[in-house]
Design a protein around this motif. Structure first.
Motif, PDB file in Angstrom:
ATOM      1  N   GLY A 135       0.732  -1.203   0.090  1.00 34.54           N
ATOM      2  CA  GLY A 135       0.063   0.044   0.028  1.00 34.54           C
ATOM      3  C   GLY A 135       0.844   1.272  -0.034  1.00 34.54           C
ATOM      4  O   GLY A 135       2.045   1.113   0.392  1.00 34.54           O
ATOM      5  N   MET A 136       0.166   2.434  -0.187  1.00 33.56           N
ATOM      6  CA  MET A 136       0.884   3.552  -0.062  1.00 33.56           C
ATOM      7  C   MET A 136      -0.203   4.706   0.455  1.00 33.56           C
ATOM      8  O   MET A 136      -1.358   4.808   0.006  1.00 33.56           O
ATOM      9  N   ALA A 137       0.320   5.317   1.643  1.00 34.30           N
ATOM     10  CA  ALA A 137      -0.527   6.318   2.286  1.00 34.30           C
ATOM     11  C   ALA A 137      -0.580   7.706   1.349  1.00 34.30           C
ATOM     12  O   ALA A 137       0.121   7.927   0.262  1.00 34.30           O
ATOM     13  N   THR A 138      -1.262   8.488   1.389  1.00 34.48           N
ATOM     14  CA  THR A 138      -1.653   9.718   0.661  1.00 34.48           C
ATOM     15  C   THR A 138      -0.285  10.661   0.975  1.00 34.48           C
ATOM     16  O   THR A 138      -0.111  11.592   0.089  1.00 34.48           O
ATOM     17  N   ASN A 139       0.476  10.462   2.125  1.00 37.63           N
ATOM     18  CA  ASN A 139       1.605  11.339   2.199  1.00 37.63           C
ATOM     19  C   ASN A 139       2.867  10.576   1.630  1.00 37.63           C
ATOM     20  O   ASN A 139       3.980  11.059   1.522  1.00 37.63           O
ATOM     21  N   GLY A 140       2.663   9.431   0.648  1.00 36.86           N
ATOM     22  CA  GLY A 140       3.683   8.878  -0.013  1.00 36.86           C
ATOM     23  C   GLY A 140       4.477   7.585   0.749  1.00 36.86           C
ATOM     24  O   GLY A 140       5.171   6.838   0.197  1.00 36.86           O
ATOM     25  N   LEU A 141       4.031   7.576   2.011  1.00 38.24           N
ATOM     26  CA  LEU A 141       4.571   6.254   2.739  1.00 38.24           C
ATOM     27  C   LEU A 141       4.248   5.100   2.161  1.00 38.24           C
ATOM     28  O   LEU A 141       2.951   4.852   2.104  1.00 38.24           O
ATOM     29  N   ARG A 142       5.027   4.181   1.877  1.00 38.10           N
ATOM     30  CA  ARG A 142       4.767   2.789   1.472  1.00 38.10           C
ATOM     31  C   ARG A 142       4.951   1.719   2.486  1.00 38.10           C
ATOM     32  O   ARG A 142       5.807   1.880   3.542  1.00 38.10           O
ATOM     33  N   TYR A 143       3.971   0.945   2.563  1.00 35.59           N
ATOM     34  CA  TYR A 143       3.937  -0.209   3.592  1.00 35.59           C
ATOM     35  C   TYR A 143       3.319  -1.363   3.040  1.00 35.59           C
ATOM     36  O   TYR A 143       2.748  -1.427   1.850  1.00 35.59           O
TER      37      TYR A 143
END
Length: 517
Positions: A135-143
Motif C-alpha cells: 500500500g501507499m498512504a496519501t503522504n507517500g509512505l509505502r507499507y
C-alpha cells in the motif's frame, strides 16, 4: 530455497525475463465471468513473498503493480511443483543391526539383523501459497505485509492392512515459512520486521550463489531429497537458516548504485515460542509445534536462553547482527552485482559438567571440545557479471561458524567455502552449472581431531513453456567426509565402527515442472 530473481537485480540481465513482464491489473472486460473470477492477460505470476515493491527502498517496476497514493494492492498467488527423481548413494544399502529389546524399532517389528536398501526412484510434489499487500498512504509512505505458507510432509510405516496413502495425506499440514511487515520511503530506506530474509538473502537473491532454475541446485532442491548427510548450503542466500528467525532489517536508499543494510535478532526463535505449551522436554511434540523447552521459568533449551547446563545450550546464538553493502550497476552492456556482509553474534554460556563422558569425548583422546562455542564472526560476499545472456558468478564465506549458520565450537576449526557458477539465458531457455567446496568443523566432539569437507556440482536446464509454466532437468553429484566419524551411526574416535562410513557420496537426476499462478 531461493525462488525467482527479482527486478532489483534486473540490471544483470540475469532474470531470464521472468520478472520483466507486468502482471496486468485492468478491470475485467464486459461479459467476463462473475462470482469472483477474473480473466487476466498472460503474464509471469509473482509466486514468492519478496517482490518489486518490498525488496529495496524505492519501489521498482516488475511483476506487481506499484501502489499509488491512497491505494493498496492485495495479491494471492501460489505454486505447485512436481518432479521425478532418481538418486544413488553409497549409503543406499547397508547391514542394519537388530534394535535393542524394548526400543521403538523393536516394538514396530524389526526383529533381526538384515540388509536394508533404499528404492532409488521417487515422485515428488509440493505446494506453496503466497499472500501479500502493498500500500501507499496519501503522504507517500509505502507499507505492506507478506506471508508464505508451505506444505508439510510425513512418512508412513509399512502396513499389511492398507497402503497408508490416505493416512499420509491426512497428516500433511500447512505452516508459515515467512511472515513480515514493512515500511519504506524513497528518501529514508526500507524497514522489515518479522520472519524475513536477512541482508545476505536480499543482497544475493540466488544470483551470485548460482541458483539458476526452479529446482534450486545446491540450495535445497534435489539435495533435500538425497538420502545421507549431504553438504550444507554454506552461502545462506535464500536459505531457511538465514531467513527463518524473527529479525529487524533495514536497507538504505541507493546512491550511485550502492546501498547498505543492517539486521538484528536477539535470538534464533520467535518471541511467541516462549510459552510453556509449545513443546515439552525440548523435543518435537507434534506437527507444527516448537522444539524448544518452554520459558514459563528459566529452563535449559529455552529460546531466549543466555546460559544453561544443557549439552546443546552453549550452541545457541544471541544478539545476531549483520551489516553489509551492495552495488548494482551497468557498464555499457555489462551488468554487475557485488556485495559484502559481516555477521556476528554472542552465544549462550555453557554452565554444565565438562567431564568426557558427558561431552561425548571419552572415546576421542585429544578432543578440545568442552561444551562451549564461539559467537558468529564471519564474512560473506558475492560477485556476478552478466553480458549478452551469460552470467559468471562466485560467492565466498569464511570465519567462525560451522556449516549453515551454526556456531563453531571453541577449539574447533573455522569455516571456508566457495562456489562458482555459469549460466546462459536465451529466450525461454536457461542452462547452467554450479560447483562448491567447503571445509568446516562438522562434529564438535572432533574439535582438534578432524574437520569435515563437502563438495558438490549441479548442472541443469530450464525451459519456460508459457507464463507461469516451466519445465526443467538437473544432475547433481556431491560428497562429504570427516575422519574418525561414522556418518551413519555418528560414532566417533575409537568407538566401535567410527572408522567406517567416513565418506558419503551420491548422485541424483531430477526432472520436473512448476506452475506459478
Amino acid at each position: 530455497m531461493r525462488k525467482f530473481l527479482l527486478a532489483s537485480v534486473a540490471t544483470l540481465g540475469a532474470t531470464g525475463g521472468l520478472m520483466n513482464a507486468a502482471l496486468a491489473q485492468a478491470p475485467a472486460p464486459r461479459g467476463a465471468p462473475s462470482q469472483g473470477q477474473m480473466a487476466y492477460p498472460l503474464a509471469n505470476p509473482t509466486a514468492y513473498v519478496n517482490n518489486n515493491n518490498n525488496y529495496q527502498a524505492a519501489a521498482l517496476p516488475g511483476a506487481l503493480p506499484n501502489p499509488t497514493p491512497g491505494t493498496i494492492v492485495v495479491h494471492i498467488n501460489g505454486k505447485v511443483q512436481t518432479e521425478v527423481q532418481a538418486a544413488w548413494t553409497n549409503f543406499d544399502t547397508r547391514l542394519a543391526a537388530a534394535p535393542a529389546a524394548g526400543s521403538a524399532a523393536a516394538i514396530l517389528g524389526n526383529n533381526g539383523t538384515g540388509v536394508v536398501k533404499l528404492q532409488p526412484v521417487a515422485l515428488n510434489e509440493f505446494a506453496r501459497l503466497y499472500f501479500g499487500a502493498d500500500g501507499m498512504a496519501t503522504n507517500g509512505l509505502r507499507y505492506g505485509a507478506a506471508i508464505e505458507v508451505r506444505q508439510n510432509f510425513t512418512g508412513q510405516l509399512s502396513s499389511n492392512a492398507n497402503d497408508g496413502a490416505s493416512g499420509y495425506t491426512s497428516l500433511q499440514t500447512l505452516y508459515v515459512r515467512r511472515a513480515f511487515t514493512y515500511a519504506a520511503g524513497d528518501q529514508w530506506g526500507l524497514f522489515r520486521l518479522g520472519v524475513t530474509d536477512g541482508i545476505i538473502g536480499i543482497f544475493d537473491n540466488g544470483v551470485t550463489t548460482g541458483q539458476f532454475s526452479f529446482i534450486g541446485e545446491l540450495n535445497g532442491g534435489d539435495t533435500q531429497n538425497m538420502p545421507g548427510p549431504v553438504p550444507p548450503f554454506w552461502f545462506l542466500g535464500q536459505a531457511g537458516a538465514e531467513y527463518g528467525n524473527v529479525k529487524a532489517v533495514y536497507l538504505s536508499p541507493q546512491i550511485a548504485g550502492f546501498d547498505f543494510g543492517l539486521q538484528y535478532a536477539p535470538n534464533t526463535s520467535n518471541g511467541f515460542g516462549l510459552s510453556t505449551g509449545q513443546a515439552l522436554n525440548g523435543s518435537l511434540t507434534g506437527a507444527g509445534t516448537g522444539t524448544g523447552t518452554g520459558c514459563g521459568v528459566a529452563n535449559s533449551g529455552c529460546p531466549t536462553l543466555s546460559s544453561g547446563p544443557g549439552i546443546q545450550d552453549g550452541a545457541r546464538a544471541i544478539h545476531q547482527t549483520a551489516l553489509g553493502v551492495r552495488y548494482q550497476g551497468k557498464f555499457g552492456d555489462v551488468g554487475v552485482l557485488a556485495y559484502g556482509v559481516y555477521e556476528f553474534s554472542g552465544h549462550a554460556n555453557y554452565t554444565g559438567l565438562t567431564t568426557p563422558a558427558i561431552l561425548g569425548t571419552a572415546t576421542v583422546p585429544g578432543s578440545s571440545f568442552n561444551g562451549s562455542y564461539d559467537g558468529l564472526s564471519f564474512g560473506s560476499g558475492g560477485l556476478a557479471v552478466t553480458y549478452a545472456g551469460f552470467t559468471l558468478a562466485g560467492n565466498l564465506i569464511g570465519g567462525r561458524l560451522n556449516g549453515q549458520l551454526a556456531l563453531a565450537p571453541k577449539g574447533g576449526v573455522g569455516e571456508l567455502a566457495y562456489t562458482v557458477s555459469a549460466k546462459y539465458v536465451t529466450g525461454p531457455f536457461t542452462v547452467g552449472v554450479v560447483g562448491e567446496i567447503g571445509w568446516y568443523q562438522g562434529n564438535p566432539v572432533l574439535s582438534g581431531i578432524s574437520q569435515r569437507r563437502g563438495r558438490g556440482i549441479a548442472a541443469g536446464v530450464q525451459y519456460n513453456v508459457a507464463p507461469g509454466f516451466s519445465v526443467g532437468a538437473e544432475y547433481l553429484w556431491n560428497d562429504i567426509q570427516q575422519s574418525a566419524n561414522n556418518l551413519v551411526s555418528n560414532a566417533v574416535g575409537t568407538a566401535a565402527g567410527s572408522n567406517l562410513n567416513n565418506n558419503f557420496h551420491g548422485q541424483m537426476f531430477m526432472i520436473g515442472n512448476v506452475v506459478n499462478f
